[in-house]
Design a protein around this motif. Sequence first.
Motif, PDB file in Angstrom:
ATOM      1  N   ILE A   1       0.831  -1.202   0.000  1.00  0.00           N
ATOM      2  CA  ILE A   1       0.000   0.000   0.000  1.00  0.00           C
ATOM      3  C   ILE A   1       0.866   1.254   0.000  1.00  0.00           C
ATOM      4  CG2 ILE A   1      -1.622   1.350   1.398  1.00  0.00           C
ATOM      5  CD1 ILE A   1      -2.942  -1.289   2.183  1.00  0.00           C
ATOM      6  N   LEU A   2       1.903   1.276   0.813  1.00  0.00           N
ATOM      7  CA  LEU A   2       2.793   2.439   0.838  1.00  0.00           C
ATOM      8  C   LEU A   2       3.521   2.620  -0.481  1.00  0.00           C
ATOM      9  CD1 LEU A   2       4.296   2.244   4.439  1.00  0.00           C
ATOM     10  CD2 LEU A   2       2.730   3.953   3.520  1.00  0.00           C
ATOM     11  N   TYR A   3       3.925   1.534  -1.117  1.00  0.00           N
ATOM     12  CA  TYR A   3       4.597   1.628  -2.418  1.00  0.00           C
ATOM     13  C   TYR A   3       3.678   2.265  -3.452  1.00  0.00           C
ATOM     14  CZ  TYR A   3       6.491   0.198  -6.907  1.00  0.00           C
ATOM     15  OH  TYR A   3       6.945   0.194  -8.196  1.00  0.00           O
ATOM     16  N   PHE A   4       2.450   1.751  -3.547  1.00  0.00           N
ATOM     17  CA  PHE A   4       1.526   2.299  -4.523  1.00  0.00           C
ATOM     18  C   PHE A   4       1.049   3.694  -4.141  1.00  0.00           C
ATOM     19  CE2 PHE A   4       1.016  -2.164  -5.867  1.00  0.00           C
ATOM     20  CZ  PHE A   4       1.313  -1.976  -7.206  1.00  0.00           C
ATOM     21  N   TYR A   5       0.969   3.978  -2.848  1.00  0.00           N
ATOM     22  CA  TYR A   5       0.583   5.319  -2.413  1.00  0.00           C
ATOM     23  C   TYR A   5       1.642   6.337  -2.824  1.00  0.00           C
ATOM     24  CZ  TYR A   5      -0.725   9.240   0.513  1.00  0.00           C
ATOM     25  OH  TYR A   5      -1.074  10.491   0.957  1.00  0.00           O
ATOM     26  N   ASN A   6       2.915   5.964  -2.729  1.00  0.00           N
ATOM     27  CA  ASN A   6       3.995   6.865  -3.134  1.00  0.00           C
ATOM     28  C   ASN A   6       4.094   7.000  -4.652  1.00  0.00           C
ATOM     29  OD1 ASN A   6       4.779   7.448  -0.493  1.00  0.00           O
ATOM     30  ND2 ASN A   6       6.062   5.632  -0.387  1.00  0.00           N
ATOM     31  N   LYS A   7       3.674   5.979  -5.397  1.00  0.00           N
ATOM     32  CA  LYS A   7       3.744   6.013  -6.863  1.00  0.00           C
ATOM     33  C   LYS A   7       2.572   6.762  -7.489  1.00  0.00           C
ATOM     34  CE  LYS A   7       7.173   3.376  -8.332  1.00  0.00           C
ATOM     35  NZ  LYS A   7       8.229   3.894  -9.161  1.00  0.00           N
ATOM     36  N   VAL A   8       1.377   6.610  -6.930  1.00  0.00           N
ATOM     37  CA  VAL A   8       0.171   7.215  -7.501  1.00  0.00           C
ATOM     38  C   VAL A   8      -0.578   7.970  -6.408  1.00  0.00           C
ATOM     39  CG1 VAL A   8      -0.086   5.464  -9.295  1.00  0.00           C
ATOM     40  CG2 VAL A   8      -1.194   5.123  -7.111  1.00  0.00           C
ATOM     41  N   ASP A   9      -1.598   8.724  -6.798  1.00  0.00           N
ATOM     42  CA  ASP A   9      -2.393   9.456  -5.817  1.00  0.00           C
ATOM     43  C   ASP A   9      -3.360   8.514  -5.101  1.00  0.00           C
ATOM     44  OD1 ASP A   9      -5.233  10.544  -7.587  1.00  0.00           O
ATOM     45  OD2 ASP A   9      -3.638   9.316  -8.425  1.00  0.00           O
ATOM     46  N   LEU A  10      -4.008   9.017  -4.064  1.00  0.00           N
ATOM     47  CA  LEU A  10      -4.878   8.200  -3.214  1.00  0.00           C
ATOM     48  C   LEU A  10      -6.080   7.657  -3.975  1.00  0.00           C
ATOM     49  CD1 LEU A  10      -5.363   7.144  -0.361  1.00  0.00           C
ATOM     50  CD2 LEU A  10      -6.612   9.240   0.114  1.00  0.00           C
ATOM     51  N   LEU A  11      -6.683   8.480  -4.829  1.00  0.00           N
ATOM     52  CA  LEU A  11      -7.845   8.035  -5.598  1.00  0.00           C
ATOM     53  C   LEU A  11      -7.480   6.895  -6.536  1.00  0.00           C
ATOM     54  CD1 LEU A  11     -10.836   8.665  -6.037  1.00  0.00           C
ATOM     55  CD2 LEU A  11     -10.149  10.148  -7.909  1.00  0.00           C
ATOM     56  N   THR A  12      -6.340   6.998  -7.184  1.00  0.00           N
ATOM     57  CA  THR A  12      -5.892   5.928  -8.077  1.00  0.00           C
ATOM     58  C   THR A  12      -5.583   4.663  -7.280  1.00  0.00           C
ATOM     59  OG1 THR A  12      -4.967   7.599  -9.537  1.00  0.00           O
ATOM     60  CG2 THR A  12      -4.224   5.349  -9.882  1.00  0.00           C
ATOM     61  N   LEU A  13      -5.059   4.825  -6.078  1.00  0.00           N
ATOM     62  CA  LEU A  13      -4.805   3.671  -5.212  1.00  0.00           C
ATOM     63  C   LEU A  13      -6.108   2.988  -4.826  1.00  0.00           C
ATOM     64  CD1 LEU A  13      -2.848   2.014  -3.386  1.00  0.00           C
ATOM     65  CD2 LEU A  13      -3.322   3.683  -1.609  1.00  0.00           C
ATOM     66  N   ILE A  14      -7.118   3.765  -4.455  1.00  0.00           N
ATOM     67  CA  ILE A  14      -8.402   3.197  -4.034  1.00  0.00           C
ATOM     68  C   ILE A  14      -9.099   2.511  -5.205  1.00  0.00           C
ATOM     69  CG2 ILE A  14     -10.719   3.811  -3.235  1.00  0.00           C
ATOM     70  CD1 ILE A  14      -9.361   5.989  -1.515  1.00  0.00           C
ATOM     71  N   PHE A  15      -9.106   3.159  -6.374  1.00  0.00           N
ATOM     72  CA  PHE A  15      -9.813   2.618  -7.531  1.00  0.00           C
ATOM     73  C   PHE A  15      -8.971   1.666  -8.380  1.00  0.00           C
ATOM     74  CE2 PHE A  15     -12.786   6.170  -6.894  1.00  0.00           C
ATOM     75  CZ  PHE A  15     -13.971   5.485  -7.013  1.00  0.00           C
ATOM     76  N   SER A  16      -7.755   1.391  -7.992  1.00  0.00           N
ATOM     77  CA  SER A  16      -6.873   0.466  -8.717  1.00  0.00           C
ATOM     78  C   SER A  16      -6.758   0.838 -10.196  1.00  0.00           C
ATOM     79  CB  SER A  16      -7.355  -0.971  -8.590  1.00  0.00           C
ATOM     80  OG  SER A  16      -7.408  -1.351  -7.250  1.00  0.00           O
ATOM     81  N   HIS A  17      -6.495   2.099 -10.457  1.00  0.00           N
ATOM     82  CA  HIS A  17      -6.308   2.665 -11.796  1.00  0.00           C
ATOM     83  C   HIS A  17      -7.596   2.735 -12.616  1.00  0.00           C
ATOM     84  CE1 HIS A  17      -2.084   1.879 -10.823  1.00  0.00           C
ATOM     85  NE2 HIS A  17      -1.845   2.917 -11.603  1.00  0.00           N
ATOM     86  N   ARG A  18      -8.731   2.361 -12.059  1.00  0.00           N
ATOM     87  CA  ARG A  18      -9.979   2.440 -12.821  1.00  0.00           C
ATOM     88  C   ARG A  18     -10.365   3.876 -13.128  1.00  0.00           C
ATOM     89  NH1 ARG A  18     -12.551  -2.161  -9.298  1.00  0.00           N
ATOM     90  NH2 ARG A  18     -12.037  -0.594  -7.782  1.00  0.00           N
ATOM     91  N   ASN A  19      -9.973   4.816 -12.273  1.00  0.00           N
ATOM     92  CA  ASN A  19     -10.275   6.218 -12.557  1.00  0.00           C
ATOM     93  C   ASN A  19      -9.498   6.710 -13.778  1.00  0.00           C
ATOM     94  OD1 ASN A  19      -7.851   6.044 -11.099  1.00  0.00           O
ATOM     95  ND2 ASN A  19      -8.082   8.099 -10.273  1.00  0.00           N
ATOM     96  N   ILE A  20      -8.279   6.252 -13.972  1.00  0.00           N
ATOM     97  CA  ILE A  20      -7.486   6.620 -15.144  1.00  0.00           C
ATOM     98  C   ILE A  20      -8.087   5.986 -16.395  1.00  0.00           C
ATOM     99  CG2 ILE A  20      -5.212   6.389 -16.222  1.00  0.00           C
ATOM    100  CD1 ILE A  20      -4.054   6.530 -13.355  1.00  0.00           C
ATOM    101  N   TRP A  21      -8.503   4.733 -16.298  1.00  0.00           N
ATOM    102  CA  TRP A  21      -9.127   4.054 -17.434  1.00  0.00           C
ATOM    103  C   TRP A  21     -10.457   4.715 -17.791  1.00  0.00           C
ATOM    104  CZ3 TRP A  21      -8.337  -1.183 -14.618  1.00  0.00           C
ATOM    105  CH2 TRP A  21      -6.983  -1.537 -14.675  1.00  0.00           C
ATOM    106  N   SER A  22     -11.191   5.187 -16.771  1.00  0.00           N
ATOM    107  CA  SER A  22     -12.475   5.832 -17.070  1.00  0.00           C
ATOM    108  C   SER A  22     -12.257   7.165 -17.792  1.00  0.00           C
ATOM    109  CB  SER A  22     -13.303   6.021 -15.803  1.00  0.00           C
ATOM    110  OG  SER A  22     -12.668   6.915 -14.921  1.00  0.00           O
ATOM    111  N   LEU A  23     -11.219   7.910 -17.431  1.00  0.00           N
ATOM    112  CA  LEU A  23     -10.910   9.142 -18.166  1.00  0.00           C
ATOM    113  C   LEU A  23     -10.550   8.840 -19.614  1.00  0.00           C
ATOM    114  CD1 LEU A  23      -8.841  11.180 -15.549  1.00  0.00           C
ATOM    115  CD2 LEU A  23     -11.137  11.661 -16.395  1.00  0.00           C
ATOM    116  N   GLU A  24      -9.786   7.785 -19.826  1.00  0.00           N
ATOM    117  CA  GLU A  24      -9.430   7.383 -21.187  1.00  0.00           C
ATOM    118  C   GLU A  24     -10.681   6.985 -21.973  1.00  0.00           C
ATOM    119  OE1 GLU A  24      -6.742   4.013 -23.480  1.00  0.00           O
ATOM    120  OE2 GLU A  24      -6.586   4.197 -21.308  1.00  0.00           O
ATOM    121  N   ALA A  25     -11.581   6.242 -21.327  1.00  0.00           N
ATOM    122  CA  ALA A  25     -12.818   5.827 -21.988  1.00  0.00           C
ATOM    123  C   ALA A  25     -13.700   7.027 -22.305  1.00  0.00           C
ATOM    124  CB  ALA A  25     -13.578   4.830 -21.113  1.00  0.00           C
ATOM    125  N   MET A  26     -13.776   8.001 -21.401  1.00  0.00           N
ATOM    126  CA  MET A  26     -14.591   9.179 -21.656  1.00  0.00           C
ATOM    127  C   MET A  26     -14.010  10.011 -22.802  1.00  0.00           C
ATOM    128  SD  MET A  26     -17.184   8.723 -19.939  1.00  0.00           S
ATOM    129  CE  MET A  26     -17.972  10.202 -20.482  1.00  0.00           C
TER     130      MET A  26
END
Length: 149
Positions: free
Chosen positions: A10-35
């Motif tokens: 969790i700390l590794y991914f928290y330091n690599k990406v923001d909290l929202l991306t950590l919670i959504f497991s990159h689904r928020n980034i994929w949803s922006l791409e889809a939109m």
Amino acid sequence: IYFSNLTDRILYFYNKVDLLTLIFSHRNIWSLEAMNIFLNNYSLWDMLFGSGELWIGLMENQKMVEIDLIDFLMSYGIVGVVLSYGFFIYLFVELLHNRLNPYRTYLIFGLLMLIGLSLTSGHILNSGVAGAFIGILLSLTHYRKVGNC
């Protein structure tokens, strides 16, 4: 938890990406791409009725977003989203007015939880495993206790 290195992960991914991306497991980034694909590549017909599964080929990793609302919008269009989520909203409003259903409070909670899960993760509303339980939930919304039965 300590031996599974969950906190380190969790700390590794928290330091690599923001909290929202950590919670959504990159689904928020994929949803922006889809939109972006929806707004830039879709015709009016595709926006209204979707493109089926063809949109997955336009995604960078060629995979679904795994958020039901976005997946439905891309596959079935605005009409499909209104039909599927509109049905759940209709049942919710009907439950609010149905005073004869003894399970009303539990069913409202169940519907809200189902919609909430669907809006944050994928394969909920079209899940084969959860389908029977969703069917039971939906059928109980029409239950009415009459008389002293």
